[in-house]
Design an enzyme around this catalytic site. Structure first.
Site, PDB file in Angstrom:
ATOM      1  N   GLU A  48      -1.234  -1.492  -4.635  1.00 40.88           N
ATOM      2  CA  GLU A  48      -2.438  -0.675  -4.793  1.00 40.88           C
ATOM      3  C   GLU A  48      -2.112   0.520  -5.676  1.00 40.88           C
ATOM      4  OE1 GLU A  48      -5.042   2.038  -1.848  1.00 40.88           O
ATOM      5  OE2 GLU A  48      -4.985  -0.090  -1.304  1.00 40.88           O
ATOM      6  N   ASP A 101      -2.408   0.777   7.137  1.00 38.23           N
ATOM      7  CA  ASP A 101      -1.657   0.712   5.882  1.00 38.23           C
ATOM      8  C   ASP A 101      -1.156  -0.726   5.684  1.00 38.23           C
ATOM      9  OD1 ASP A 101      -1.080   3.898   5.380  1.00 38.23           O
ATOM     10  OD2 ASP A 101      -1.034   3.360   7.499  1.00 38.23           O
ATOM     11  N   ASP A 147       0.882  -1.164   0.000  1.00 36.06           N
ATOM     12  CA  ASP A 147       0.000   0.000   0.000  1.00 36.06           C
ATOM     13  C   ASP A 147       0.921   1.216   0.000  1.00 36.06           C
ATOM     14  OD1 ASP A 147      -2.202   1.736   0.280  1.00 36.06           O
ATOM     15  OD2 ASP A 147      -2.003   1.716   2.462  1.00 36.06           O
TER      16      ASP A 147
END
Length: 193
Positions: free
Chosen positions: A73, A148, A13
């Site tokens: 992501e 996260d 992420d």
């Protein structure tokens, strides 16, 4: 049913203050968490030093866990162009670290990850974390302080779901065909869920 070979997936992420990472191992079409955490960049004030630190840490994580693939992501579009530029750079450096180690990269939109994990594209970070806790049978003590890390774990798990699992290979000719092939997914009230 064809069984998937053992595989390790690194999920990332991207972030410029906190970058999450999550690693899952796939054995016999079952996923389990290997590790998750964050790369804390908040003490580094220079953006270029942050990028160098991201490269070093991601390369170190790759060398430690030897992932077969990277799921990252994709940045979402925000209103602040400078923030988007910095986030894109952070993501690019993480991708470069994977390329540096010859690891295939798969990018997923946040909406796709949330949809894959929770069934809702607008799910909150807490809902994604809660669902991952159930799916991966994680103890409450395994859950990180910063989401996260669970977002990164979600990217890895989303990729696992996209890798040709038997359920995802079913083809439907119509909505009625979908309902007929998914009788076991009906809610307990007897109505289709």
């Amino acid at each position: 049913m064809r069984k998937m070979a053992e595989k390790i997936i690194l999920g990332i992420d991207p972030g410029t203050n906190l970058m999450g990472y999550g690693i899952i191992k796939i054995v016999d079409n079952k996923a389990s968490m290997v590790a998750m955490g964050i790369i804390d960049l908040r003490k580094l004030t220079d953006h270029y030093l942050r990028l160098g630190h991201i490269f070093e840490r991601i390369t170190g994580i790759i060398d430690a866990y030897l992932p077969d693939e990277l799921a990252i992501e994709a940045p979402f579009f925000g209103k602040n162009v400078q923030s988007m530029l910095k986030l894109g750079r952070a993501q690019g450096v993480a991708i470069a670290a994977a390329i540096h180690r010859d690891i295939p990269i798969h990018e997923y939109a946040p909406l796709k990850i949330k949809m894959a994990i929770t069934g809702r594209g607008q799910a909150s970070k807490e809902q994604v974390a809660g669902m991952l806790q159930r799916l991966l049978h994680l103890d409450q003590t395994d859950m990180p302080r910063f989401m996260d890390a669970t977002d990164a774990l979600g990217a890895a798990y989303c990729h696992f779901l996209q890798m040709g699992r038997p359920d995802s290979e079913v083809k439907y000719r119509s909505w009625k065909d979908f309902v007929n092939k998914n009788q076991n997914r009906k809610s307990s009230s007897g109505k289709a869920g």
